[in-house]
Motif scaffolding. Structure first.
Motif, mmCIF file in Angstrom:
data_model
loop_
_atom_site.group_PDB
_atom_site.id
_atom_site.type_symbol
_atom_site.label_atom_id
_atom_site.label_comp_id
_atom_site.label_asym_id
_atom_site.label_seq_id
_atom_site.Cartn_x
_atom_site.Cartn_y
_atom_site.Cartn_z
ATOM 1 N N ALA A 127 10.729 2.058 0.295
ATOM 2 C CA ALA A 127 10.048 1.243 -0.717
ATOM 3 C C ALA A 127 10.240 1.827 -2.108
ATOM 4 O O ALA A 127 10.368 1.081 -3.093
ATOM 5 C CB ALA A 127 8.567 1.122 -0.385
ATOM 6 N N ASP A 128 10.273 3.146 -2.214
ATOM 7 C CA ASP A 128 10.523 3.785 -3.510
ATOM 8 C C ASP A 128 11.894 3.399 -4.048
ATOM 9 O O ASP A 128 12.059 3.105 -5.241
ATOM 10 C CB ASP A 128 10.419 5.305 -3.384
ATOM 11 C CG ASP A 128 8.988 5.786 -3.169
ATOM 12 O OD1 ASP A 128 8.057 5.022 -3.476
ATOM 13 O OD2 ASP A 128 8.820 6.923 -2.683
ATOM 14 N N ASP A 129 12.906 3.424 -3.166
ATOM 15 C CA ASP A 129 14.260 3.037 -3.586
ATOM 16 C C ASP A 129 14.305 1.576 -4.017
ATOM 17 O O ASP A 129 14.933 1.223 -5.019
ATOM 18 C CB ASP A 129 15.261 3.266 -2.450
ATOM 19 C CG ASP A 129 15.572 4.743 -2.228
ATOM 20 O OD1 ASP A 129 15.347 5.540 -3.159
ATOM 21 O OD2 ASP A 129 16.034 5.086 -1.123
ATOM 22 N N GLY A 133 14.661 -0.769 -8.401
ATOM 23 C CA GLY A 133 15.471 -1.868 -8.916
ATOM 24 C C GLY A 133 14.874 -3.234 -8.673
ATOM 25 O O GLY A 133 15.542 -4.254 -8.851
ATOM 26 N N LEU A 134 13.602 -3.272 -8.254
ATOM 27 C CA LEU A 134 12.971 -4.538 -7.908
ATOM 28 C C LEU A 134 12.811 -5.408 -9.156
ATOM 29 O O LEU A 134 12.357 -4.944 -10.202
ATOM 30 C CB LEU A 134 11.601 -4.279 -7.271
ATOM 31 C CG LEU A 134 10.942 -5.436 -6.516
ATOM 32 C CD1 LEU A 134 11.767 -5.830 -5.297
ATOM 33 C CD2 LEU A 134 9.526 -5.053 -6.090
ATOM 34 N N LEU A 159 4.901 -1.180 -3.650
ATOM 35 C CA LEU A 159 6.025 -1.747 -4.395
ATOM 36 C C LEU A 159 5.596 -2.119 -5.814
ATOM 37 O O LEU A 159 6.343 -1.893 -6.780
ATOM 38 C CB LEU A 159 6.568 -2.970 -3.670
ATOM 39 C CG LEU A 159 7.362 -2.703 -2.392
ATOM 40 C CD1 LEU A 159 7.592 -4.007 -1.613
ATOM 41 C CD2 LEU A 159 8.710 -2.057 -2.720
ATOM 42 N N ALA A 160 4.412 -2.699 -5.944
ATOM 43 C CA ALA A 160 3.929 -3.093 -7.273
ATOM 44 C C ALA A 160 3.717 -1.875 -8.166
ATOM 45 O O ALA A 160 4.140 -1.853 -9.335
ATOM 46 C CB ALA A 160 2.642 -3.892 -7.130
ATOM 47 N N ALA A 161 3.091 -0.844 -7.616
ATOM 48 C CA ALA A 161 2.803 0.347 -8.408
ATOM 49 C C ALA A 161 4.077 1.057 -8.849
ATOM 50 O O ALA A 161 4.195 1.501 -10.000
ATOM 51 C CB ALA A 161 1.918 1.299 -7.606
ATOM 52 N N GLU A 162 5.051 1.160 -7.940
ATOM 53 C CA GLU A 162 6.262 1.908 -8.244
ATOM 54 C C GLU A 162 7.236 1.111 -9.111
ATOM 55 O O GLU A 162 8.036 1.694 -9.844
ATOM 56 C CB GLU A 162 6.955 2.326 -6.948
ATOM 57 C CG GLU A 162 6.167 3.323 -6.107
ATOM 58 C CD GLU A 162 5.887 4.609 -6.852
ATOM 59 O OE1 GLU A 162 6.812 5.122 -7.524
ATOM 60 O OE2 GLU A 162 4.745 5.105 -6.782
ATOM 61 N N SER A 163 7.193 -0.211 -9.018
ATOM 62 C CA SER A 163 8.118 -1.041 -9.797
ATOM 63 C C SER A 163 7.557 -1.436 -11.149
ATOM 64 O O SER A 163 8.307 -1.785 -12.075
ATOM 65 C CB SER A 163 8.454 -2.316 -9.027
ATOM 66 O OG SER A 163 7.313 -3.161 -8.903
ATOM 67 N N GLY A 164 6.236 -1.408 -11.279
ATOM 68 C CA GLY A 164 5.608 -1.861 -12.510
ATOM 69 C C GLY A 164 5.442 -3.365 -12.580
ATOM 70 O O GLY A 164 4.982 -3.900 -13.597
#
Length: 472
Positions: A127-129, A133-134, A159-164
């Motif tokens: 999910a971090d990866d 690029g999400l 996913l929301a937290a790490e992608s912004g």
């Protein structure tokens, strides 16, 4: 960022479908193991622009060379080679290299921690990866088996937290892998209906559109991701409970003085009855793990599921206890015995030993002081604490007992008439020794399907009480 985002309610379904099947929508498949590689190959056949991500450089190198590292999957080597040659499939170890993908498919293992809690670290690492690029409109599909509620409570916030991004900027759906080793391509292409459930309606529609193209079977849309997650876990837990029932029957075979296998086979002639076969235990990366996914989520006790897991986890010890009973009839203890274990992988023809009862049987025999030998055509017994014995050397060996745990096809070639008389415990009712010119004493765990007694030769006046207190 290129390609059309499928998580976009403003784009007509026909336009999305055409974009997906024409290669306009890049796809990333994370995990190229024995289920992930077939899935990536079918995605490549359908979508045409797939990048596979795996942490193992040797796997990536093999895939990029068009070589199949997964064995025992009919049709996969040719299908993989074709997709690589046509530049529809490539692989990398760099998760960030898949940032251009608009559909992200995750099929990595979910294991258990040392204290048997679900370990989502691998899923979260992927999910971090993905998050790096999400983009808005992207769709993430999880096929890894996880505790119900994972997409809603863990993966979407992560996913929301790490992608912004806001949680409603991207789609997320759970579409459980329903595939068996040895038939992966057939299963993915449509042997079973595909289950689809998203965290919202648009996620469900987008995932259903994709799998409607991948599978020749129907797409079964459920009410949400958590329901889809539960479907997969419930399937595995049902089998665990069913097998435990069969194993419980096998444990009382001597008390009943009959073959429970014959009784099970006959009972199954009734359409409403579908009892599994007993055996020395339940292995693999699925069934032994899924009950713990429920244990972790449920606030109330699950006595049936827990009891079933305890029965199945106790079968290797029960198998050894039955063998000890047989050796005791010859005034021999396990501590003074040499025992050959046939089969260490959890399933015939499958090169996997995760949670394998064969490995547990070897360990328990060693703890009881036996001199343990083992034969397996797919793995090296020395890696599991047993002295390796080549198949062709078995007839010339001298063993006090032989235990069949995994019925590999290769064991059908054993020349039992050339082997010194010994005790044989057939854990799967798979050996054809009865009627041959031997003086082996053969016992089938739970009795044979053809109705023979649990002890085929040298019957006793009193039934053996298998699994003495403290041994199970």
């Amino acid at each position: 960022m290129t390609g059309l985002g499928l998580y976009d309610s403003s784009v007509p379904a026909g336009r999305k479908r055409a974009a997906f099947t024409s290669g306009e929508v890049p796809v990333a498949v994370y995990g190229l193991g024995k289920m992930g590689l077939p899935l990536a190959t079918v995605y490549a056949e359908t979508a045409g622009d797939v990048i596979g991500v795996d942490v193992d450089p040797s796997v990536v190198e093999a895939v990029n060379a068009g070589e199949c590292h997964v064995t025992g999957e009919p049709g996969l080597p040719d299908a993989l080679e074709s997709q690589v040659e046509r530049d529809r499939l490539r692989a990398t170890t760099d998760g960030s290299a898949a940032a251009a993908a608009r559909v992200h498919v995750v099929i990595v293992p979910t294991l258990l921690s040392d204290d048997r809690e679900p370990d989502l670290s691998t899923v979260e690492a992927v999910a971090d990866d993905i998050a790096a690029g999400l983009a808005p409109g992207d769709l993430v599909i999880l096929e890894s088996t996880v505790p119900p509620g994972t997409c809603r409570d863990v993966l979407r916030p992560h996913l929301a937290a790490e992608s912004g991004l806001e949680p409603d900027a991207f789609g997320l759906a759970f579409c459980p892998e329903r595939t068996s080793t040895g038939t992966a391509l057939r299963d993915i292409r449509g042997a079973y209906p595909k289950v689809v459930g998203g965290v919202d309606d648009e996620s469900t529609r987008a995932a259903a559109l994709i799998y409607d193209e991948l599978t020749e079977n129907e797409v079964h849309v459920v009410s949400g991701a958590t329901t889809a997650e539960a479907v997969k876990v419930f399937e595995g837990v049902y089998r665990d409970v069913n097998i435990a029932l069969a194993n419980e029957f096998a444990r009382i075979a001597d008390d009943l003085g009959t073959s429970v296998r014959e009784a099970i086979a006959t009972a199954n002639e009734l359409p409403v009855c579908d009892i599994h076969d007993p055996g020395p235990g339940v292995g693999g990366h699925c069934i032994p793990y899924y009950p713990y996914f429920l244990f972790a989520q449920a606030e109330k006790p699950l006595p049936v599921t827990r009891a079933a897991r305890d029965v199945n986890e106790g079968m290797p010890a029960h198998t050894v206890a039955v063998l000890a009973d047989e050796l005791a009839a010859d005034d021999l203890t396990l501590a003074d015995a040499s025992v050959l274990v046939l089969g260490l992988t959890y399933r015939a023809g499958v090169e996997e030993t995760r949670a394998s009862p064969g490995v547990d049987v070897v360990s328990i025999l060693a703890e009881r002081g036996a001199d343990v030998f083992a034969a397996d055509p797919l793995v090296d017994p020395a890696d599991y604490g047993a002295t390796p014995v080549a198949l062709e050397s078995i007839p010339s060996g001298s063993f006090d007992a032989v235990v069949l745990v995994t019925p590999h096809e290769e064991f059908e070639r054993i020349e039992w008439e050339s082997l010194d008389p010994t005790v044989v415990l057939d854990g799967r009712d798979a050996l054809e020794i009865e009627g041959t010119e031997t003086s082996h004493r053969v016992r089938t765990l739970g009795g044979s399907r053809n109705g023979g007694p649990t002890v085929l030769e040298r019957p006793r006046e009193e039934p053996v009480r298998s699994g003495a207190d403290g041994d199970d």
